[in-house]
Design a protein around this motif. Sequence first.
Motif: not given
Length: 173
Positions: A82-107
């Motif tokens: 929770v709280g990890d940040l990730w830069i999401v790339l498009d199909g051409n490997e250009h940065p297009r979004a910043l996301i933050r992990t909100a929850s993690v559950l192992t099941t």
Amino acid sequence: MRIADDDAVVRYWESVRAKARIGRAAAYVGLDDISAVPPPAISFGATPEEAQETLERVLAGTKSATSTAVAELGPQDNPPRVGDLWIVLDGNEHPRALIRTASVLTTAFRDVTPEFAALEGEGDGSLEAWRAAREAYYRAELGEDGFSDDMEILCETFQVIDPREPELPAMFE
């Protein structure tokens, strides 16, 4: 999932770090390494087409979760937190979004809920579509013997912090 590390990622990170509430001051005085280095830059999917299609679902809000089989993680891989940040790339490997992990559950695979499947947005958003798509993926990645209904799955939800329009090519330099 492909990973890129280039100047565009650094420029993107510099432009969005404030939205993530990550300042520069702590890095300058040596107190905080996280602010000095961009978060991992990833694309969802094995091909540029999958990366682009999945990014569009993230930006449209129809995908706000992802899942990973614990068996896919190598010894050097850290599971998301929770709280990890990730830069999401498009199909051409250009940065297009910043996301933050909100929850993690192992099941267990069999115990993934319809609500989570809808957040991941596979096919029509149903649990059945999620199971079919993920089972096919895990069988391809882990082999026929690597998949079972009992296998552990990391179910991660995320928030989009910053969407970015694609960069247009420079006309003059």
